[in-house]
Design a protein around this motif. Structure first.
Motif, mmCIF file in Angstrom:
data_model
loop_
_atom_site.group_PDB
_atom_site.id
_atom_site.type_symbol
_atom_site.label_atom_id
_atom_site.label_comp_id
_atom_site.label_asym_id
_atom_site.label_seq_id
_atom_site.Cartn_x
_atom_site.Cartn_y
_atom_site.Cartn_z
ATOM 1 N N ILE A 1 0.857 -1.179 0.000
ATOM 2 C CA ILE A 1 0.000 0.000 0.000
ATOM 3 C C ILE A 1 0.896 1.233 0.000
ATOM 4 C CG2 ILE A 1 -1.875 -1.213 1.186
ATOM 5 C CD1 ILE A 1 -1.188 0.360 3.688
ATOM 6 N N GLU A 2 0.348 2.332 -0.510
ATOM 7 C CA GLU A 2 1.104 3.585 -0.610
ATOM 8 C C GLU A 2 0.348 4.710 0.088
ATOM 9 O OE1 GLU A 2 3.269 4.890 -4.248
ATOM 10 O OE2 GLU A 2 2.533 3.010 -5.103
ATOM 11 N N PRO A 3 0.377 4.747 1.412
ATOM 12 C CA PRO A 3 -0.214 5.882 2.118
ATOM 13 C C PRO A 3 0.699 7.094 1.994
ATOM 14 C CG PRO A 3 0.874 4.428 3.664
ATOM 15 C CD PRO A 3 0.993 3.775 2.316
ATOM 16 N N PRO A 4 0.225 8.277 2.315
ATOM 17 C CA PRO A 4 1.070 9.469 2.214
ATOM 18 C C PRO A 4 2.372 9.318 2.991
ATOM 19 C CG PRO A 4 -1.213 10.092 2.573
ATOM 20 C CD PRO A 4 -1.153 8.597 2.726
ATOM 21 N N GLY A 5 3.490 9.517 2.297
ATOM 22 C CA GLY A 5 4.794 9.518 2.941
ATOM 23 C C GLY A 5 5.431 8.166 3.145
ATOM 24 N N TYR A 6 4.783 7.079 2.714
ATOM 25 C CA TYR A 6 5.299 5.734 2.980
ATOM 26 C C TYR A 6 5.010 4.804 1.809
ATOM 27 C CZ TYR A 6 5.842 6.724 8.008
ATOM 28 O OH TYR A 6 6.219 7.237 9.234
ATOM 29 N N VAL A 7 5.769 3.729 1.757
ATOM 30 C CA VAL A 7 5.378 2.503 1.083
ATOM 31 C C VAL A 7 5.402 1.427 2.158
ATOM 32 C CG1 VAL A 7 6.007 0.754 -0.623
ATOM 33 C CG2 VAL A 7 6.220 3.185 -1.192
ATOM 34 N N VAL A 8 4.310 0.669 2.287
ATOM 35 C CA VAL A 8 4.185 -0.340 3.338
ATOM 36 C C VAL A 8 3.977 -1.693 2.681
ATOM 37 C CG1 VAL A 8 2.881 -1.080 5.369
ATOM 38 C CG2 VAL A 8 3.196 1.360 4.905
ATOM 39 N N VAL A 9 4.737 -2.691 3.145
ATOM 40 C CA VAL A 9 4.652 -4.045 2.605
ATOM 41 C C VAL A 9 4.177 -4.972 3.720
ATOM 42 C CG1 VAL A 9 5.865 -5.910 1.423
ATOM 43 C CG2 VAL A 9 6.587 -3.532 1.066
ATOM 44 N N LEU A 10 3.048 -5.645 3.485
ATOM 45 C CA LEU A 10 2.482 -6.597 4.436
ATOM 46 C C LEU A 10 2.602 -7.992 3.859
ATOM 47 C CD1 LEU A 10 -0.834 -4.688 5.253
ATOM 48 C CD2 LEU A 10 1.380 -4.460 6.391
ATOM 49 N N SER A 11 3.103 -8.930 4.648
ATOM 50 C CA SER A 11 3.275 -10.310 4.194
ATOM 51 C C SER A 11 2.177 -11.191 4.758
ATOM 52 C CB SER A 11 4.635 -10.856 4.626
ATOM 53 O OG SER A 11 4.742 -12.235 4.333
ATOM 54 N N GLU A 12 1.684 -12.109 3.919
ATOM 55 C CA GLU A 12 0.699 -13.075 4.387
ATOM 56 C C GLU A 12 1.274 -13.938 5.500
ATOM 57 O OE1 GLU A 12 -2.415 -14.747 1.609
ATOM 58 O OE2 GLU A 12 -1.131 -16.521 1.861
ATOM 59 N N ARG A 13 2.586 -14.069 5.524
ATOM 60 C CA ARG A 13 3.272 -14.857 6.558
ATOM 61 C C ARG A 13 3.464 -14.041 7.843
ATOM 62 N NH1 ARG A 13 8.306 -16.906 8.127
ATOM 63 N NH2 ARG A 13 8.398 -19.176 8.270
ATOM 64 N N MET A 14 2.666 -13.020 7.996
ATOM 65 C CA MET A 14 2.585 -12.174 9.172
ATOM 66 C C MET A 14 3.916 -11.508 9.530
ATOM 67 S SD MET A 14 0.297 -10.760 10.855
ATOM 68 C CE MET A 14 -1.175 -11.701 10.448
ATOM 69 N N SER A 15 4.294 -10.556 8.691
ATOM 70 C CA SER A 15 5.373 -9.625 8.989
ATOM 71 C C SER A 15 5.110 -8.375 8.163
ATOM 72 C CB SER A 15 6.752 -10.214 8.661
ATOM 73 O OG SER A 15 6.912 -10.398 7.268
ATOM 74 N N TRP A 16 5.830 -7.318 8.472
ATOM 75 C CA TRP A 16 5.624 -6.079 7.733
ATOM 76 C C TRP A 16 6.935 -5.334 7.570
ATOM 77 C CZ3 TRP A 16 7.463 -2.416 10.960
ATOM 78 C CH2 TRP A 16 7.266 -2.561 12.343
ATOM 79 N N ARG A 17 6.936 -4.490 6.548
ATOM 80 C CA ARG A 17 7.997 -3.491 6.352
ATOM 81 C C ARG A 17 7.313 -2.154 6.116
ATOM 82 N NH1 ARG A 17 12.083 -4.591 1.726
ATOM 83 N NH2 ARG A 17 13.188 -2.942 2.852
ATOM 84 N N GLN A 18 7.797 -1.126 6.772
ATOM 85 C CA GLN A 18 7.328 0.225 6.493
ATOM 86 C C GLN A 18 8.522 1.045 6.008
ATOM 87 O OE1 GLN A 18 7.124 2.392 10.640
ATOM 88 N NE2 GLN A 18 5.710 0.665 10.669
ATOM 89 N N ILE A 19 8.345 1.685 4.862
ATOM 90 C CA ILE A 19 9.428 2.398 4.198
ATOM 91 C C ILE A 19 9.054 3.871 4.133
ATOM 92 C CG2 ILE A 19 10.804 2.571 2.097
ATOM 93 C CD1 ILE A 19 9.890 -0.373 1.511
ATOM 94 N N PRO A 20 9.586 4.718 5.030
ATOM 95 C CA PRO A 20 9.286 6.149 4.969
ATOM 96 C C PRO A 20 10.011 6.797 3.793
ATOM 97 C CG PRO A 20 10.871 5.701 6.710
ATOM 98 C CD PRO A 20 10.444 4.378 6.169
ATOM 99 N N LEU A 21 9.396 7.817 3.236
ATOM 100 C CA LEU A 21 9.937 8.503 2.060
ATOM 101 C C LEU A 21 10.309 9.946 2.371
ATOM 102 C CD1 LEU A 21 7.276 7.232 -0.532
ATOM 103 C CD2 LEU A 21 9.492 6.209 0.015
ATOM 104 N N ASP A 22 10.549 10.239 3.653
ATOM 105 C CA ASP A 22 10.784 11.630 4.053
ATOM 106 C C ASP A 22 12.252 11.985 4.212
ATOM 107 O OD1 ASP A 22 11.342 10.180 6.326
ATOM 108 O OD2 ASP A 22 9.744 11.027 7.549
ATOM 109 N N GLY A 23 13.154 11.091 3.808
ATOM 110 C CA GLY A 23 14.583 11.407 3.845
ATOM 111 C C GLY A 23 15.209 11.331 5.222
ATOM 112 N N ARG A 24 14.559 10.689 6.177
ATOM 113 C CA ARG A 24 15.101 10.614 7.533
ATOM 114 C C ARG A 24 16.377 9.795 7.580
ATOM 115 N NH1 ARG A 24 10.385 7.327 10.505
ATOM 116 N NH2 ARG A 24 9.187 8.860 9.281
ATOM 117 N N ALA A 25 17.156 10.004 8.622
ATOM 118 C CA ALA A 25 18.379 9.231 8.835
ATOM 119 C C ALA A 25 18.029 7.856 9.396
ATOM 120 C CB ALA A 25 19.307 9.968 9.793
ATOM 121 N N HIS A 26 18.974 6.914 9.273
ATOM 122 C CA HIS A 26 18.780 5.597 9.869
ATOM 123 C C HIS A 26 18.826 5.684 11.394
ATOM 124 C CE1 HIS A 26 18.557 3.045 6.393
ATOM 125 N NE2 HIS A 26 19.648 3.541 5.875
ATOM 126 N N LEU A 27 18.322 4.646 12.025
ATOM 127 C CA LEU A 27 18.387 4.524 13.475
ATOM 128 C C LEU A 27 19.842 4.491 13.941
ATOM 129 C CD1 LEU A 27 15.687 1.734 13.889
ATOM 130 C CD2 LEU A 27 15.468 4.094 14.683
#
Length: 506
Positions: free
Chosen positions: A363-389
């Protein structure tokens, strides 16, 4: 005339609640629920007023009217659950909590919103919910799920969600409140002000309760939490119990120094061009949203065995260092199958998440691309240029940051923990793994997924894989891998027998 209209507008806003005037809204005019939220109550321990017990702090209840309207036969079962909660509570086995319990656990969650879907990703065990708000009927009705099937619609400024098809295996709280498989939950999400959602859930289950009943609580926006992290419950339990043995060469630890970067090497093959007929969002970016089938051409069973997946080096071989090649060869042996984290139903990591044979929803909500897996996991990818943790915050799925380069989504993933395997054949990565991914929309219903892996602890140079992701008309189901894991004990028996034989030979 203009003056009268102006006066009428001023009077209208004067009678509206202040919150209705100031609510943040999405592009289609709906209240904007996006953000990280968390409860501030003790409902996860007991929905009703309760004194403290072992492992259960005291708290005020959230049940409307004070008491759950149980049928008479339920009292003995609830007392049995309460007394046996340390072993009987599904949450103590790291199982999925179900709805509504997951909404008032003491873990934050993040809401993403589009006109078609509302997605909720949870810190607990990488669980997610995908709420369909497009008015379509379920494509797979009659199936039971731990998290149920959620269908929503808007009633004015309130998101109303009906949750059906839940199994009877979850509890409503640690106190042992339970339900049958006939339970239906109707949730209401009302944005009271920019930082508060009023959450209500009405529970109907004639097999267990004498009438429908309701819980209500505020969800509070977490302003000081810029990113949702992970709590991999099962992984933490098994590591604490010694089921996973630390691999000092690959696992991250704070004393490890960053290895030197690779020397310059030849570039991988040119990127395939983006398609001319690709779908686009309202802001002109490629529309990647949809359900995708990702079989990976067998990459989950060995990258070097998979036809055409490794595109650099040209010979299709991973550029292992000698020690890592030997480790890979050892992992192929039967007694090492137990050591693959995905055999324990722990999330696959990156890039493996994109070639595990399990469908995904993007899905592509504002500011993100989000990937949901049927195998019950997720990735959220922010598009705002933030630094890594910070470097010492390590995650199974890593920390992903994305940006657009023309029509290509480029994702930089760091902060991986070095505990994952790349496939069942035991291809190796370490804490130094750094992945640059490219999602290239090559046709209206096809993404070419490319990932370049940098890991100087394991490899002599970077390498690149490429696989297609094909959009289909379908909906995510739920793979309850951990809850239904019947293979792990067999794999453990093989490993235990091997070690017993080794000990005997000594």
């Amino acid at each position: 005339m203009f003056f009268r209209i102006r006066i009428m507008i001023v009077m209208l806003f004067a009678i509206l609640p202040l919150s209705a005037q100031t609510l943040p809204r999405t592009g289609d005019g709906k209240p904007n629920l996006q953000g990280i939220w968390q409860v501030r109550n003790r409902a996860s321990y007991d929905l009703q007023d309760h004194a403290a017990k072992m492992g259960m702090p005291a708290g005020k209840g959230i049940v409307e009217g004070g008491a759950i309207p149980y049928q008479p036969w339920v009292a003995a079962k609830k007392l049995e659950n309460l007394n046996n909660r340390q072993t009987a509570d599904p949450l103590n086995k790291c199982f999925m909590p179900g709805v509504p319990r997951i909404m008032y656990m003491e873990f934050p969650f993040q809401i993403f919103q589009t006109p078609e879907h509302v997605a909720i990703t949870f810190e607990w065990q990488q669980v997610h919910r995908l709420i369909y708000v497009n008015g379509k009927k379920p494509l797979h009705s009659g199936l039971e799920f731990w998290m149920g099937d959620s269908r929503g619609h808007w009633e004015g400024d309130t998101l109303v969600v009906e949750v059906k098809e839940q199994n009877d295996q979850t509890w409503l709280d640690m106190a042992g409140d339970f339900h049958s498989g006939d339970m239906v939950v109707v949730e209401r999400y009302t944005l009271r002000d920019p930082d508060t959602i009023q959450y209500e859930a009405t529970i109907t289950d004639p097999k267990t309760f004498t009438r429908p009943w309701k819980i209500s609580m505020p969800l509070i926006r977490q302003k000081e939490m810029p990113r949702l992290l992970e709590y991999q419950c099962q992984a933490e339990v098994e590591e604490a119990n010694g089921a996973f043995e630390r691999e000092s060469r690959t696992w991250y630890s704070p004393d490890k120094l960053a290895p030197p970067p690779f020397a310059a090497v030849s570039a991988p093959p040119p990127l395939p061009p983006a398609g001319s007929n690709i779908r686009r969002t309202a802001d002109g970016k490629p529309d990647l949203a949809g359900f995708y089938d990702q079989q990976g051409n067998g990459a989950n069973y060995g990258l070097e065995r998979a036809r055409g997946v490794i595109i650099d080096p040209a010979d299709g071989k991973l550029p292992y260092q000698d020690w890592a090649r030997a480790e890979h060869d050892d992992r192929i042996l039967p007694q090492r199958g137990y050591d693959d984290p995905t055999a324990h139903c722990i999330v696959a990591g990156v890039p493996r998440s994109h070639y595990v044979p399990s469908p995904i929803q993007i899905i592509e909500p504002p500011g993100y691309v989000v990937v949901l897996s049927e195998r019950m996991s997720w990735r959220q990818i922010p598009l705002d240029g933030r630094a890594h943790l910070p470097d010492n915050v390590r995650l199974w799925q890593g920390d992903s940051v994305g940006h657009w380069e023309g029509d290509i989504l480029v994702v930089d993933t760091a902060n991986l923990n070095g505990k994952t395997w790349l496939n069942e054949a035991g291809d190796v990565v370490s804490y130094a793994e750094h992945v640059v991914e490219q999602f290239i929309p090559v046709a209206a219903d096809k993404i070419m997924y490319r990932a370049t892996v940098y890991d100087p602890v394991v490899y002599t140079r970077p390498w690149t894989i490429q696989i297609p992701l094909n959009r289909k008309t379908d909906e995510l189901l739920e793979v309850a891998c951990h809850e239904d894991n019947g293979d792990l004990e067999h794999l453990k028996a093989v490993k235990d027998a091997f070690r017993a034989q080794q000990k005997k030979e000594k």
